[in-house]
Motif scaffolding. Sequence first.
Motif, PDB file in Angstrom:
ATOM      1  N   ALA A  48      15.390  22.459 -14.020  1.00  0.00           N
ATOM      2  CA  ALA A  48      15.910  21.076 -13.173  1.00  0.00           C
ATOM      3  C   ALA A  48      16.244  20.225 -14.502  1.00  0.00           C
ATOM      4  N   SER A  49      17.043  19.310 -14.096  1.00  0.00           N
ATOM      5  CA  SER A  49      17.574  18.365 -14.871  1.00  0.00           C
ATOM      6  C   SER A  49      16.650  17.178 -15.200  1.00  0.00           C
ATOM      7  N   ARG A  50      15.623  17.053 -14.214  1.00  0.00           N
ATOM      8  CA  ARG A  50      14.628  16.071 -14.124  1.00  0.00           C
ATOM      9  C   ARG A  50      13.209  16.864 -14.423  1.00  0.00           C
ATOM     10  N   SER A  51      12.236  16.222 -15.192  1.00  0.00           N
ATOM     11  CA  SER A  51      10.871  16.812 -15.253  1.00  0.00           C
ATOM     12  C   SER A  51       9.991  15.451 -15.321  1.00  0.00           C
ATOM     13  N   VAL A  52       8.600  15.883 -14.859  1.00  0.00           N
ATOM     14  CA  VAL A  52       7.559  14.798 -15.030  1.00  0.00           C
ATOM     15  C   VAL A  52       6.292  15.674 -15.138  1.00  0.00           C
ATOM     16  N   SER A  53       5.387  15.106 -15.987  1.00  0.00           N
ATOM     17  CA  SER A  53       4.033  15.769 -16.073  1.00  0.00           C
ATOM     18  C   SER A  53       3.258  15.528 -14.865  1.00  0.00           C
ATOM     19  N   ILE A  54       2.202  16.588 -14.835  1.00  0.00           N
ATOM     20  CA  ILE A  54       1.336  16.456 -13.587  1.00  0.00           C
ATOM     21  C   ILE A  54       0.635  15.246 -13.629  1.00  0.00           C
ATOM     22  N   THR A  55       0.102  14.839 -14.678  1.00  0.00           N
ATOM     23  CA  THR A  55      -0.136  13.367 -14.624  1.00  0.00           C
ATOM     24  C   THR A  55       0.277  12.135 -14.138  1.00  0.00           C
ATOM     25  N   GLU A  56       1.692  12.315 -14.561  1.00  0.00           N
ATOM     26  CA  GLU A  56       2.497  11.417 -13.952  1.00  0.00           C
ATOM     27  C   GLU A  56       2.700  11.413 -12.560  1.00  0.00           C
ATOM     28  N   LEU A  57       2.822  12.697 -12.139  1.00  0.00           N
ATOM     29  CA  LEU A  57       3.101  12.939 -10.486  1.00  0.00           C
ATOM     30  C   LEU A  57       1.695  12.314  -9.693  1.00  0.00           C
ATOM     31  N   LYS A  58       0.564  12.652 -10.244  1.00  0.00           N
ATOM     32  CA  LYS A  58      -0.477  12.160  -9.733  1.00  0.00           C
ATOM     33  C   LYS A  58      -0.703  10.601  -9.527  1.00  0.00           C
ATOM     34  N   ARG A  59      -0.264  10.249 -10.873  1.00  0.00           N
ATOM     35  CA  ARG A  59      -0.485   8.666 -10.834  1.00  0.00           C
ATOM     36  C   ARG A  59       0.617   8.055  -9.700  1.00  0.00           C
ATOM     37  N   SER A  60       1.791   8.582  -9.678  1.00  0.00           N
ATOM     38  CA  SER A  60       2.699   7.711  -8.813  1.00  0.00           C
ATOM     39  C   SER A  60       3.621   8.719  -8.145  1.00  0.00           C
ATOM     40  N   PRO A  61       3.293   9.630  -7.085  1.00  0.00           N
ATOM     41  CA  PRO A  61       4.118  10.467  -6.472  1.00  0.00           C
ATOM     42  C   PRO A  61       5.214   9.965  -5.747  1.00  0.00           C
ATOM     43  N   SER A  62       5.138   8.696  -5.124  1.00  0.00           N
ATOM     44  CA  SER A  62       6.161   8.175  -4.377  1.00  0.00           C
ATOM     45  C   SER A  62       7.252   7.746  -5.406  1.00  0.00           C
ATOM     46  N   ALA A  63       6.927   7.118  -6.676  1.00  0.00           N
ATOM     47  CA  ALA A  63       7.863   6.602  -7.764  1.00  0.00           C
ATOM     48  C   ALA A  63       8.468   8.004  -7.939  1.00  0.00           C
ATOM     49  N   VAL A  64       7.951   8.994  -8.309  1.00  0.00           N
ATOM     50  CA  VAL A  64       8.705  10.336  -8.885  1.00  0.00           C
ATOM     51  C   VAL A  64       9.649  10.678  -7.903  1.00  0.00           C
ATOM     52  N   LEU A  65       9.316  10.732  -6.505  1.00  0.00           N
ATOM     53  CA  LEU A  65      10.341  11.228  -5.549  1.00  0.00           C
ATOM     54  C   LEU A  65      11.557  10.145  -5.233  1.00  0.00           C
ATOM     55  N   ALA A  66      11.194   9.004  -5.592  1.00  0.00           N
ATOM     56  CA  ALA A  66      12.250   8.029  -5.258  1.00  0.00           C
ATOM     57  C   ALA A  66      13.416   8.237  -6.518  1.00  0.00           C
ATOM     58  N   GLN A  67      12.651   8.200  -7.859  1.00  0.00           N
ATOM     59  CA  GLN A  67      13.507   8.400  -8.972  1.00  0.00           C
ATOM     60  C   GLN A  67      14.405   9.751  -8.949  1.00  0.00           C
ATOM     61  N   ALA A  68      13.789  10.974  -8.194  1.00  0.00           N
ATOM     62  CA  ALA A  68      14.483  12.089  -8.030  1.00  0.00           C
ATOM     63  C   ALA A  68      15.494  12.017  -7.176  1.00  0.00           C
ATOM     64  N   GLY A  69      15.558  11.157  -6.125  1.00  0.00           N
ATOM     65  CA  GLY A  69      16.580  11.150  -5.270  1.00  0.00           C
ATOM     66  C   GLY A  69      16.774  12.729  -4.564  1.00  0.00           C
ATOM     67  N   SER A  70      18.074  13.316  -4.870  1.00  0.00           N
ATOM     68  CA  SER A  70      18.274  14.552  -4.288  1.00  0.00           C
ATOM     69  C   SER A  70      18.204  15.772  -5.205  1.00  0.00           C
ATOM     70  N   GLU A  71      17.558  15.320  -6.429  1.00  0.00           N
ATOM     71  CA  GLU A  71      17.515  16.476  -7.326  1.00  0.00           C
ATOM     72  C   GLU A  71      16.409  16.987  -7.471  1.00  0.00           C
ATOM     73  N   ALA A  72      16.129  18.356  -7.674  1.00  0.00           N
ATOM     74  CA  ALA A  72      15.070  19.112  -7.944  1.00  0.00           C
ATOM     75  C   ALA A  72      14.290  18.477  -9.198  1.00  0.00           C
ATOM     76  N   VAL A  73      12.734  18.604  -9.282  1.00  0.00           N
ATOM     77  CA  VAL A  73      12.312  17.960 -10.298  1.00  0.00           C
ATOM     78  C   VAL A  73      11.118  19.173 -10.892  1.00  0.00           C
ATOM     79  N   ALA A  74      11.030  19.174 -12.152  1.00  0.00           N
ATOM     80  CA  ALA A  74      10.113  20.289 -12.696  1.00  0.00           C
ATOM     81  C   ALA A  74       8.855  19.533 -13.042  1.00  0.00           C
ATOM     82  N   VAL A  75       7.772  19.850 -12.564  1.00  0.00           N
ATOM     83  CA  VAL A  75       6.472  19.619 -12.871  1.00  0.00           C
ATOM     84  C   VAL A  75       5.843  20.238 -14.005  1.00  0.00           C
ATOM     85  N   LEU A  76       5.557  19.622 -14.960  1.00  0.00           N
ATOM     86  CA  LEU A  76       5.146  20.316 -16.073  1.00  0.00           C
ATOM     87  C   LEU A  76       3.564  20.297 -16.340  1.00  0.00           C
ATOM     88  N   ASN A  77       3.047  21.224 -16.930  1.00  0.00           N
ATOM     89  CA  ASN A  77       1.651  21.271 -16.983  1.00  0.00           C
ATOM     90  C   ASN A  77       1.447  21.747 -18.767  1.00  0.00           C
TER      91      ASN A  77
END
Length: 102
Positions: free
Chosen positions: A6-35
């Motif tokens: 995926a061209s975008r990635s996010v840590s699990i911690t960041e996803l837990k902190r603000s899932p709505s913001a991650v989804l909004a920033q991703a738009g129509s792109e896939a996001v890799a969730v990293l651990n």
Amino acid sequence: MEEILASRSVSITELKRSPSAVLAQAGSEAVAVLNHNRPAAYLLPPHVYEAMLKRLSADLRQAIQEGIDSGPAIAAEEVFTELNARYRDPAPVIKPARKRSA
């Protein structure tokens, strides 16, 4: 290191902190969730996921049809018998003991 698909990635911690913001920033792109910097999951927009499922379903239907069109069916028991005969473990070779010289 594993490839990130995926061209975008996010840590699990960041996803837990603000899932709505991650989804909004991703738009129509896939996001890799990293651990620990390794892909643990991918977030996909609904339309991308639906398109993937449709494509997989179409490919599966095509593969099944190709199997049907390839000729007469063979009974599973016949196939397994042939495979067992072809790939049977050879009997272990027992070598005679050598006499030790003194």
